[in-house]
Write a protein that holds these residues in place. Structure first.
Motif, mmCIF file in Angstrom:
data_model
loop_
_atom_site.group_PDB
_atom_site.id
_atom_site.type_symbol
_atom_site.label_atom_id
_atom_site.label_comp_id
_atom_site.label_asym_id
_atom_site.label_seq_id
_atom_site.Cartn_x
_atom_site.Cartn_y
_atom_site.Cartn_z
ATOM 1 N N ALA A 1 0.999 -1.362 0.036
ATOM 2 C CA ALA A 1 0.080 -0.183 0.057
ATOM 3 C C ALA A 1 0.910 1.340 0.108
ATOM 4 N N ARG A 2 1.022 1.692 -1.205
ATOM 5 C CA ARG A 2 2.161 2.840 -1.466
ATOM 6 C C ARG A 2 1.357 4.212 -1.586
ATOM 7 N N THR A 3 2.076 5.398 -0.896
ATOM 8 C CA THR A 3 1.426 6.629 -1.112
ATOM 9 C C THR A 3 2.504 7.485 -1.858
ATOM 10 N N VAL A 4 1.948 8.292 -2.762
ATOM 11 C CA VAL A 4 2.518 9.370 -3.348
ATOM 12 C C VAL A 4 2.230 10.862 -2.846
ATOM 13 N N VAL A 5 3.018 11.555 -2.580
ATOM 14 C CA VAL A 5 2.640 12.874 -2.266
ATOM 15 C C VAL A 5 3.682 13.680 -3.224
ATOM 16 N N SER A 6 3.020 14.285 -4.354
ATOM 17 C CA SER A 6 3.648 14.913 -5.288
ATOM 18 C C SER A 6 2.750 16.285 -5.822
ATOM 19 N N ALA A 7 1.967 16.990 -4.646
ATOM 20 C CA ALA A 7 1.451 18.093 -4.791
ATOM 21 C C ALA A 7 0.264 17.608 -5.903
ATOM 22 N N CYS A 8 0.062 18.516 -6.799
ATOM 23 C CA CYS A 8 -1.259 18.301 -7.593
ATOM 24 C C CYS A 8 -0.798 17.453 -8.699
ATOM 25 N N ALA A 9 0.211 16.739 -8.799
ATOM 26 C CA ALA A 9 0.479 15.505 -9.650
ATOM 27 C C ALA A 9 0.329 14.316 -9.026
ATOM 28 N N SER A 10 0.040 14.148 -7.607
ATOM 29 C CA SER A 10 0.004 12.984 -6.859
ATOM 30 C C SER A 10 -0.767 11.901 -7.435
#
Length: 411
Positions: A155-164
């Motif tokens: 269960a992975r999480t991306v945090v790249s602002a509005c591209a997330s």
């Protein structure tokens, strides 16, 4: 050997509706999800922007009380969207070790964090909830989905602002190609309609200040655009290998055929004005799809309605497609939904999927006078995309110079 990755379920809770179908119908009808904020803190804090695009159906109407108490609003939205997508996919019978989650958010549990800070200052440390950290952490949405569905392939999480969430979908494609899972639920969520983000975005001149006319405030490509409208919600898609989907007789919406991620290395908030890295992401996504640029029949643009951002994306598009861009219908759907930040790419992925499935490009509302510097074929009323094999891309760009693009093909 490259595997075919297909979409078998979709779900969302958005400013336009409480489900994917309700949201899509409202989008095609040209509705706006933006409205004035009625919370008392708007006047108390004298916020310069007094409207946003709030979720049309409050989480409290569809979730149990115990879940509401234990989950930040962003995680509530995550579970609502994921459950709908999972049910829409037919609740696949898949081994837990072959089911994964690729999720995203741009900010995470901002409501939990700031409410806890207020509690600490006003009532002391003993009144801070023990669940505060698990509720505010950015991976809370992925964790909630993973536990709810019993997913054990990661269960992975991306945090790249509005591209997330676009990046999360691109990651899911890679993870399925790598054989790390047979089924992945991917997407993202945001719940940041809070005084602090509103004040901050307003301070940086990023938000529209059309307080008297919220429904027409988001105006991508319009000469009078003055900023984006903050939105909230979540969207999820169920992805699986075609082999797995066909073996269980699943319905298939579209094929996810590629994705790409690049970075500007330019500025923390402003996009590269020449759009070179954004252009590379588009080119790479199409190449990863085994297609050519001439195959692209539709674009769901990032198009936030900011003066600088819309121009930068246009330059990137022109850099990629050249004169052929003039014949590609472009939809800017944030005009209707507002900007869901980390959840934006996921809901726009659903719009791209539905456009291919129904062969109709959704409209861009509020465009009354197109900026002469942005020479695009903008879809302003629902438009047929034609027959045959169709390829579409969806763009997302975020603070920090994050660029993510995904490509879908009709089936």
């Amino acid at each position: 050997m490259t595997k075919k990755i297909v979409v078998t379920g979709i779900g969302t809770t958005s400013p336009l509706g409480g489900t994917a179908e309700e949201t899509w119908k409202a989008l095609l009808a040209g509705e706006s999800g933006a409205s004035s904020l009625l919370q008392s803190w708007v006047a108390e804090l004298e916020l310069p922007v007094t409207f946003a695009a709030q979720a049309k159906v409050p989480a409290a109407e569809v979730m149990e009380r115990i879940e509401l108490k234990r989950l930040d609003p962003s995680t509530q939205f995550s579970l609502i969207a994921a459950r709908e997508a999972w049910a829409d996919a037919g609740s696949p019978d898949v081994e837990p070790e072959r089911l994964g989650v690729d999720w995203a958010t741009g900010i995470g549990g901002v409501w939990t964090l700031l409410d806890a800070w207020d509690t600490l200052r006003e009532r002391g440390p003993r009144r801070v909830l023990p669940m505060t950290v698990p509720m505010l952490m950015p991976n809370a949405g992925a964790a909630a989905i993973e536990m709810n569905l019993g997913a054990r392939a990661g269960a992975r999480t991306v945090v790249s602002a509005c591209a997330s969430s676009t990046e999360s979908i691109a990651n899911a494609y890679d993870h399925l190609q790598a054989g790390l899972a047979d089924v992945i639920i991917a997407g993202g969520a945001e719940a940041a309609i809070h005084p602090l983000p509103l004040a901050s975005f307003a301070s940086m001149q990023a938000l529209s200040k059309r307080n008297d006319t919220p429904a027409t405030a988001s105006r991508p490509y319009d000469i009078s655009r003055d900023g984006f409208v903050l939105g909230e919600g979540a969207a999820a898609i169920v992805l699986e290998t075609e082999e797995h989907a066909k073996a269980r007789g699943a319905k298939i919406y579209a094929e996810l055929v590629g994705g790409a991620v690049t970075s500007d290395a330019f500025h923390i908030t402003a996009p590269d004005p020449e759009g070179s890295a954004a252009a590379r992401a588009m080119i790479a996504a199409v190449a990863n799809a085994g297609a050519t640029l001439s195959d692209v029949a539709h674009i769901n643009a990032h198009a936030t309605s900011t003066p600088v951002g819309d121009i930068a994306e246009y330059k990137a598009l022109r850099r990629v497609f050249g004169d052929a861009l003039d014949a590609i219908p472009v939809s800017a759907t944030k005009a209707s939904t507002g900007h869901l930040l980390g959840g934006a790419g996921a809901i726009e992925a659903i719009f791209t999927i539905k456009a291919l499935q129904e062969r109709i490009a959704p409209p861009t509302i509020n465009l009354t006078e197109q900026d002469p510097e942005i020479v695009l074929d903008v879809v302003t009323a629902p438009r047929e995309l034609g027959s045959g094999d169709l390829l579409a891309i969806s763009n997302s760009f975020g603070f920090g110079g994050h660029n993510a693009v995904i490509a879908f093909r009709s089936v």
